[in-house]
Design a protein around this motif. Sequence first.
Motif, mmCIF file in Angstrom:
data_model
loop_
_atom_site.group_PDB
_atom_site.id
_atom_site.type_symbol
_atom_site.label_atom_id
_atom_site.label_comp_id
_atom_site.label_asym_id
_atom_site.label_seq_id
_atom_site.Cartn_x
_atom_site.Cartn_y
_atom_site.Cartn_z
ATOM 1 N N GLY A 24 0.788 -1.223 0.000
ATOM 2 C CA GLY A 24 0.000 0.000 0.000
ATOM 3 C C GLY A 24 0.813 1.262 0.000
ATOM 4 O O GLY A 24 0.254 2.363 0.031
ATOM 5 N N LEU A 25 2.137 1.156 -0.012
ATOM 6 C CA LEU A 25 3.023 2.311 -0.046
ATOM 7 C C LEU A 25 3.867 2.236 -1.309
ATOM 8 O O LEU A 25 4.608 1.277 -1.507
ATOM 9 C CB LEU A 25 3.917 2.335 1.192
ATOM 10 N N GLU A 65 -1.726 4.228 0.582
ATOM 11 C CA GLU A 65 -3.155 3.935 0.516
ATOM 12 C C GLU A 65 -3.681 3.641 1.922
ATOM 13 O O GLU A 65 -3.267 2.683 2.573
ATOM 14 C CB GLU A 65 -3.391 2.736 -0.390
ATOM 15 N N ILE A 66 -4.610 4.469 2.395
ATOM 16 C CA ILE A 66 -5.230 4.264 3.704
ATOM 17 C C ILE A 66 -6.458 3.369 3.562
ATOM 18 O O ILE A 66 -6.655 2.430 4.328
ATOM 19 C CB ILE A 66 -5.617 5.619 4.326
ATOM 20 N N MET A 67 -7.278 3.663 2.580
ATOM 21 C CA MET A 67 -8.419 2.837 2.197
ATOM 22 C C MET A 67 -8.421 2.776 0.673
ATOM 23 O O MET A 67 -7.618 3.438 0.019
ATOM 24 C CB MET A 67 -9.732 3.422 2.734
ATOM 25 N N SER A 68 -9.330 2.019 0.103
ATOM 26 C CA SER A 68 -9.360 1.893 -1.353
ATOM 27 C C SER A 68 -9.641 3.222 -2.035
ATOM 28 O O SER A 68 -9.273 3.424 -3.195
ATOM 29 C CB SER A 68 -10.424 0.871 -1.770
ATOM 30 N N GLY A 73 -0.461 11.495 0.051
ATOM 31 C CA GLY A 73 0.619 11.629 -0.908
ATOM 32 C C GLY A 73 1.662 12.622 -0.439
ATOM 33 O O GLY A 73 1.373 13.541 0.327
ATOM 34 N N ALA A 74 2.898 12.427 -0.886
ATOM 35 C CA ALA A 74 3.992 13.353 -0.569
ATOM 36 C C ALA A 74 4.991 13.333 -1.715
ATOM 37 O O ALA A 74 5.026 12.393 -2.519
ATOM 38 C CB ALA A 74 4.677 12.955 0.735
ATOM 39 N N TYR A 107 -8.802 11.823 -2.385
ATOM 40 C CA TYR A 107 -9.968 10.949 -2.465
ATOM 41 C C TYR A 107 -10.100 10.469 -3.901
ATOM 42 O O TYR A 107 -10.124 11.284 -4.836
ATOM 43 C CB TYR A 107 -11.221 11.712 -2.041
ATOM 44 N N LYS A 108 -10.183 9.136 -4.106
ATOM 45 C CA LYS A 108 -10.217 8.560 -5.447
ATOM 46 C C LYS A 108 -11.578 7.943 -5.750
ATOM 47 O O LYS A 108 -12.210 7.337 -4.881
ATOM 48 C CB LYS A 108 -9.138 7.481 -5.591
#
Length: 212
Positions: A24-25, A65-68, A73-74, A107-108
């Motif tokens: 997730g990273l 990614e915290i959730m789907s 981001g950085a 948010y995606k």
Amino acid sequence: MLIMKKIIFVTGLLLVLTTLNAQGLYFGPQIGFSQTSYIEKSDWDGKVQQSLKIGYQIGAAAELEIMSFLYVGAAVTFFQKGNKVVDEFGTSKLNLGCIDVPITIGYKVPIGNLSVFGNIGPYTCVAIAGKSHYHSEVMDEDFEYEVELGSETGYYKRFDSGLTFGGGVDFKQFQVKANYSLGFVDLSTSESVSMKNSVFNITGTYFLGRNF
């Protein structure tokens, strides 16, 4: 030579970051271009009329990614900033080389094979070098000098921070986004002039190992 050193530094940073890859990273190289100017006001003339200055940026980006649908981001990028002022007497260009570090939350929304997203967050920036160029239409001559940053005698402050927001599209490892950044710091050391960064940039990122 200076540009090559910056490229080597960013490449080395990217290699270190990719070794830290976790579930997730994701990390990857980022490139882009920008249109920069200052929101500038003076006591004697009101708002200063400026033209947009075109620049580039290069560096590395990360996304967690915290959730789907939610992520943080950085990025760490070498960023060209400055301004351009054109009048009947000539053209003045300020070129600053900066290290820019934005941190955003996004948010995606998935749409077929794509994901559309919006993001917002703070950024921090430090100017590491600068030059000023002036072309005189009256004398038909060019003048250039190094810009002194952050000192008591310098005209420009070295550190800036503000808010960045925008959005873009993801497709597998690829990401394209457009952001606008507004500086909150008065970068001028003059008591009669105020200057704040105004930057629009478009970037492309390739996230290593990511495959939606």
